[in-house]
Design an enzyme around this catalytic site. Structure first.
Site, PDB file in Angstrom:
ATOM      1  N   HIS A  98      -9.552   0.882  -1.379  1.00 46.32           N
ATOM      2  CA  HIS A  98      -9.507   1.538  -0.073  1.00 46.32           C
ATOM      3  C   HIS A  98     -10.921   1.483   0.514  1.00 46.32           C
ATOM      4  CE1 HIS A  98      -5.704   3.114  -1.458  1.00 46.32           C
ATOM      5  NE2 HIS A  98      -5.547   3.931  -0.433  1.00 46.32           N
ATOM      6  N   HIS A 153       0.862  -1.187   0.000  1.00 44.44           N
ATOM      7  CA  HIS A 153       0.000   0.000   0.000  1.00 44.44           C
ATOM      8  C   HIS A 153       0.894   1.232   0.000  1.00 44.44           C
ATOM      9  CE1 HIS A 153      -3.829   2.078   1.834  1.00 44.44           C
ATOM     10  NE2 HIS A 153      -3.140   2.911   1.058  1.00 44.44           N
ATOM     11  N   GLU A 189     -11.300   3.267   5.965  1.00 45.81           N
ATOM     12  CA  GLU A 189     -10.269   4.169   6.502  1.00 45.81           C
ATOM     13  C   GLU A 189     -11.021   5.254   7.267  1.00 45.81           C
ATOM     14  OE1 GLU A 189      -8.224   6.451   3.469  1.00 45.81           O
ATOM     15  OE2 GLU A 189      -6.620   7.096   4.832  1.00 45.81           O
TER      16      GLU A 189
HETATM   17  N1  HPA Z   1      -6.747   7.197   1.203  1.00 43.43           N
HETATM   18  C1  HPA Z   1      -7.411   7.541   0.096  1.00 43.43           C
HETATM   19  N2  HPA Z   1      -6.816   8.047  -0.972  1.00 43.43           N
HETATM   20  C2  HPA Z   1      -5.496   8.203  -0.957  1.00 43.43           C
HETATM   21  C3  HPA Z   1      -4.762   7.862   0.152  1.00 43.43           C
HETATM   22  C4  HPA Z   1      -5.424   7.318   1.284  1.00 43.43           C
HETATM   23  O1  HPA Z   1      -4.844   6.956   2.327  1.00 43.43           O
HETATM   24  N3  HPA Z   1      -3.473   8.149  -0.147  1.00 43.43           N
HETATM   25  C5  HPA Z   1      -3.448   8.625  -1.405  1.00 43.43           C
HETATM   26  N4  HPA Z   1      -4.681   8.667  -1.905  1.00 43.43           N
HETATM   27 ZN    ZN Z   2      -3.770   4.735   0.452  1.00 40.22          ZN
END
Ligand code: HPA
Ligand code: ZN
Length: 344
Positions: A200, A20, A203
């Protein structure tokens, strides 16, 4: 180094995979200035120190605003090569033996930079790293989720002549309000083209977005995924199916996903039997490359030797390396762990 913690020696010695890493997020302020000068681009900062001082993020979006602005200095094939090569030198220093990197073509094509320029520069550096350092790699093309699915389809069209050089697709950018379901048709098309997917999710977004990434995008790994622990049924599924989570602790701290690294749920994820590992995400913006992430977790979370070894084993298992290469690196990990246990 004097009085180094013995586990820190173990962290440095183990062979690792990074899964990642946004290549645009490895743009250090020094290179941002050098490329701005080379390309005659005016930056809104007077110095490298001023840039670093601006890296005070309150959430994902506050970071993304600066990350996309910073990427504006990348124009030529040589720029993308220099960016990628700088990361690979850091990777070698951290004893990363395999890396699977993300790139964001839409960030560049929207500014008039050709898709082929971006891809050629990155690939030239990746090939050189394999020749010179023996670091193997995969390349994952990310779609920006704040843009439309239609824009994603247009980007896939640009990528069509190069699909043999792209190993998979991902989904990144602002998570809240941009659920995976928005991209279900695009990812179905990518699957038809033989491109494996990651996304993703979890988060900043809820556990529901992780379910969607699995069920609607057929995501093979979840990038971040730390909010899965809000949903025990989800944790059970991730464990049962051995769906990896590419966790990025210093990123989570810098983007206020956690307010204290000591409260990060990394150990909880491992205790639940999840295939979690540590990654750097956007190291130039978040204050550390892979080893610095592991060292910070060792210190703040009091990781044990067994947990450190498990994280590194998980990085190899979760990679897209062939099985025989995975077996080779797992044997190396066994060898180095045994040497460490004997106090050498
Ligand atoms: N999250 C979402 N988009 C992103 C991230 C992340 O951590 N890093 C770079 N683009
Ligand atoms: Zn990322």
């Amino acid at each position: 180094m004097m009085n180094e913690h013995p586990l820190d020696q173990l962290i440095r010695a183990l062979p690792k995979a990074e899964l990642h890493l946004h290549i645009e997020g490895s743009l250090e302020p020094e290179m941002m200035f050098a490329l701005a000068e080379r390309n005659e681009i005016e930056l809104p900062y007077a110095s490298v120190e001023e840039v670093r001082a601006a890296y005070n993020f309150t959430d994902l979006q506050s970071f993304l605003d600066l990350y996309y602005a910073g990427a504006g200095v990348l124009i030529t094939e040589q720029d993308f090569y220099d960016l990628t090569w700088a990361y690979l030198k850091r990777a070698q220093a951290d004893h990363i033996v395999h890396t699977e990197i993300f790139f964001d073509p839409q960030t560049h094509t929207a500014r008039g930079v050709e898709f082929t320029t971006v891809l050629s520069g990155i690939l030239r550096a990746l090939r050189q790293a394999e020749d010179q350092f023996g670091i193997t790699s995969k390349l994952i093309m990310c779609f920006l989720r704040h843009l439309s699915e239609e824009d994603g389809f247009a980007t896939l069209e640009l990528a069509m002549p190069y699909l043999d050089r792209i190993d998979g697709v991902g989904l990144d950018s602002g998570e809240r309000g941009n659920p995976p379901e928005k991209f279900a048709r695009l990812f179905a098309r990518c699957a038809e083209l033989g491109l494996p997917a990651v996304a993703h999710a979890g988060e900043e977004g809820p556990a529901e977005y992780i379910w969607q990434a699995l069920d609607l995008l057929n995501s093979r790994r979840i990038d971040h995924g730390v909010r899965c622990t809000e949903d025990p049924a989800l944790v059970a599924r991730l464990a049962a199916e051995r769906i990896p989570l590419t966790v990025c602790p210093l990123s989570n701290l810098k983007l206020c996903v956690v307010d204290d690294l000591a409260k990060h749920n990394l150990r909880e994820l491992l205790a639940a039997g999840l295939v979690a590992m540590v990654n750097s995400d956007d190291p130039a913006y978040f204050g550390g490359y892979l080893n610095q992430n592991l060292l910070a977790c060792r210190e703040k979370l009091a990781l044990t030797a067994a947990e450190i070894i498990q994280l590194v084993r998980n990085s190899i298992e979760a990679s897209w390396l062939p099985d025989d290469t995975k077996a080779f690196w797992q044997a190396e990990i066994t060898r180095i762990a045994a040497r460490h246990a004997q106090g050498e």
